[in-house]
Design a protein around this motif. Structure first.
Motif, PDB file in Angstrom:
ATOM      1  N   GLN A   1     -51.198 -37.986  53.280  1.00  0.00           N
ATOM      2  CA  GLN A   1     -49.826 -38.441  53.505  1.00  0.00           C
ATOM      3  C   GLN A   1     -49.817 -39.773  54.252  1.00  0.00           C
ATOM      4  O   GLN A   1     -49.043 -40.676  53.925  1.00  0.00           O
ATOM      5  N   GLY A   2     -50.685 -39.887  55.254  1.00  0.00           N
ATOM      6  CA  GLY A   2     -50.769 -41.135  56.010  1.00  0.00           C
ATOM      7  C   GLY A   2     -51.215 -42.299  55.148  1.00  0.00           C
ATOM      8  O   GLY A   2     -50.705 -43.425  55.278  1.00  0.00           O
ATOM      9  N   ILE A   3     -52.174 -42.031  54.237  1.00  0.00           N
ATOM     10  CA  ILE A   3     -52.669 -43.084  53.354  1.00  0.00           C
ATOM     11  C   ILE A   3     -51.580 -43.534  52.381  1.00  0.00           C
ATOM     12  O   ILE A   3     -51.445 -44.726  52.075  1.00  0.00           O
TER      13      ILE A   3
ATOM     14  N   ARG B   1     -42.158 -47.423  49.755  1.00  0.00           N
ATOM     15  CA  ARG B   1     -41.212 -48.474  49.386  1.00  0.00           C
ATOM     16  C   ARG B   1     -41.162 -48.701  47.879  1.00  0.00           C
ATOM     17  O   ARG B   1     -40.223 -49.297  47.358  1.00  0.00           O
ATOM     18  N   TRP B   2     -42.219 -48.239  47.161  1.00  0.00           N
ATOM     19  CA  TRP B   2     -42.237 -48.361  45.696  1.00  0.00           C
ATOM     20  C   TRP B   2     -41.877 -47.039  45.025  1.00  0.00           C
ATOM     21  O   TRP B   2     -42.165 -46.842  43.850  1.00  0.00           O
ATOM     22  N   GLY B   3     -41.274 -46.128  45.779  1.00  0.00           N
ATOM     23  CA  GLY B   3     -40.794 -44.884  45.194  1.00  0.00           C
ATOM     24  C   GLY B   3     -41.798 -43.752  45.162  1.00  0.00           C
ATOM     25  O   GLY B   3     -41.543 -42.716  44.537  1.00  0.00           O
ATOM     26  N   VAL B   4     -42.944 -43.921  45.817  1.00  0.00           N
ATOM     27  CA  VAL B   4     -43.961 -42.869  45.846  1.00  0.00           C
ATOM     28  C   VAL B   4     -43.583 -41.832  46.909  1.00  0.00           C
ATOM     29  O   VAL B   4     -43.210 -42.190  48.029  1.00  0.00           O
ATOM     30  N   ASP B   5     -43.680 -40.549  46.555  1.00  0.00           N
ATOM     31  CA  ASP B   5     -43.419 -39.463  47.499  1.00  0.00           C
ATOM     32  C   ASP B   5     -44.746 -39.030  48.112  1.00  0.00           C
ATOM     33  O   ASP B   5     -45.527 -38.328  47.462  1.00  0.00           O
ATOM     34  N   PRO B   6     -45.058 -39.454  49.351  1.00  0.00           N
ATOM     35  CA  PRO B   6     -46.363 -39.142  49.953  1.00  0.00           C
ATOM     36  C   PRO B   6     -46.656 -37.655  50.034  1.00  0.00           C
ATOM     37  O   PRO B   6     -47.792 -37.228  49.798  1.00  0.00           O
ATOM     38  N   ASP B   7     -45.629 -36.847  50.345  1.00  0.00           N
ATOM     39  CA  ASP B   7     -45.846 -35.412  50.479  1.00  0.00           C
ATOM     40  C   ASP B   7     -46.267 -34.787  49.158  1.00  0.00           C
ATOM     41  O   ASP B   7     -47.240 -34.024  49.092  1.00  0.00           O
ATOM     42  N   ALA B   8     -45.543 -35.110  48.106  1.00  0.00           N
ATOM     43  CA  ALA B   8     -45.834 -34.521  46.797  1.00  0.00           C
ATOM     44  C   ALA B   8     -47.193 -34.977  46.268  1.00  0.00           C
ATOM     45  O   ALA B   8     -47.984 -34.171  45.765  1.00  0.00           O
TER      46      ALA B   8
END
Length: 199
Positions: free
Chosen positions: A122-124, A130-137
């Motif tokens: 998630q941190g990475i 900002r480009w629409g990426v969901d870190p959690d998913a």
């Protein structure tokens, strides 16, 4: 249904090492193994080094050997394909690379809690929000992908044991029950994630 839990509790230096460091080591190791021009001697040396890491992690030798055994059909098919279409040396080197990388990935999951791994991913991925990426998913998807390899290998072992118990040779037809088990597992994981509000 519990979420996949391959972690083996321990107090070794690998268990205590930060998850981010171990993930980076896996990425670097996989990159080196993929790009380095290996020969017939360097492959067994690489495998010996990985087996030594299992020892450092407090894992008995049966643990990596069991991982290799579970992956034996993947190993056989890959080695046969490379041996027939390229060369025996390519079969040895290519298969050795894959086995070494898979053993490294397995060691990561054995010595790292899933929650810690997801947190690092998630941190990475957070700067890419900002480009629409969901870190959690994405982090959860990557971590589940890493842990799914030995799970599917275990399903293949179950199918083979069942066919032996019934004295039936399934051959290519073994793909059908394996696919059913894999899809059922995917449904169970999806239900478990939904129950935890992860969607």
């Amino acid at each position: 249904m519990r979420l996949i839990a391959l972690y083996r509790p321990g107090s070794s230096i690998l268990h205590r090492a930060p998850a981010g460091l171990k993930l980076a080591a896996l990425a670097i190791g996989a990159l080196v193994l993929s790009l380095y021009p290996h020969d017939a001697v360097s492959i067994p040396l690489s495998l010996a080094a990985v087996l030594a890491l299992y020892g450092i992690g407090g894992m008995p030798i049966r643990v990596p050997l069991l991982e290799i055994w579970r992956l034996r059909w993947i190993i056989v098919v890959l080695a046969a394909a490379l041996g027939v279409f390229v060369s025996p040396l390519a079969a040895w080197v290519g298969t050795g690379r894959v086995v070494t990388i898979l053993l490294l990935a397995s060691l990561l999951t054995l010595t790292t809690r899933m929650a810690d791994l997801v947190e690092v991913l998630q941190g990475i991925l957070r700067p890419f929000q900002r480009w629409g990426v969901d870190p959690d998913a994405v982090a959860l998807t990557i971590s589940l992908t890493i842990t799914t390899i030995p799970v599917i290998a275990g399903f293949a072992e179950r199918v083979r044991d069942a066919s032996r118990a019934r004295d039936v040779r399934l051959g290519v037809r073994a793909v059908v029950p394996l696919l059913v088990l894999a899809l059922r597992h995917a449904d169970d994981v999806g239900d478990a994630l939904a129950a935890r509000g992860l969607g």
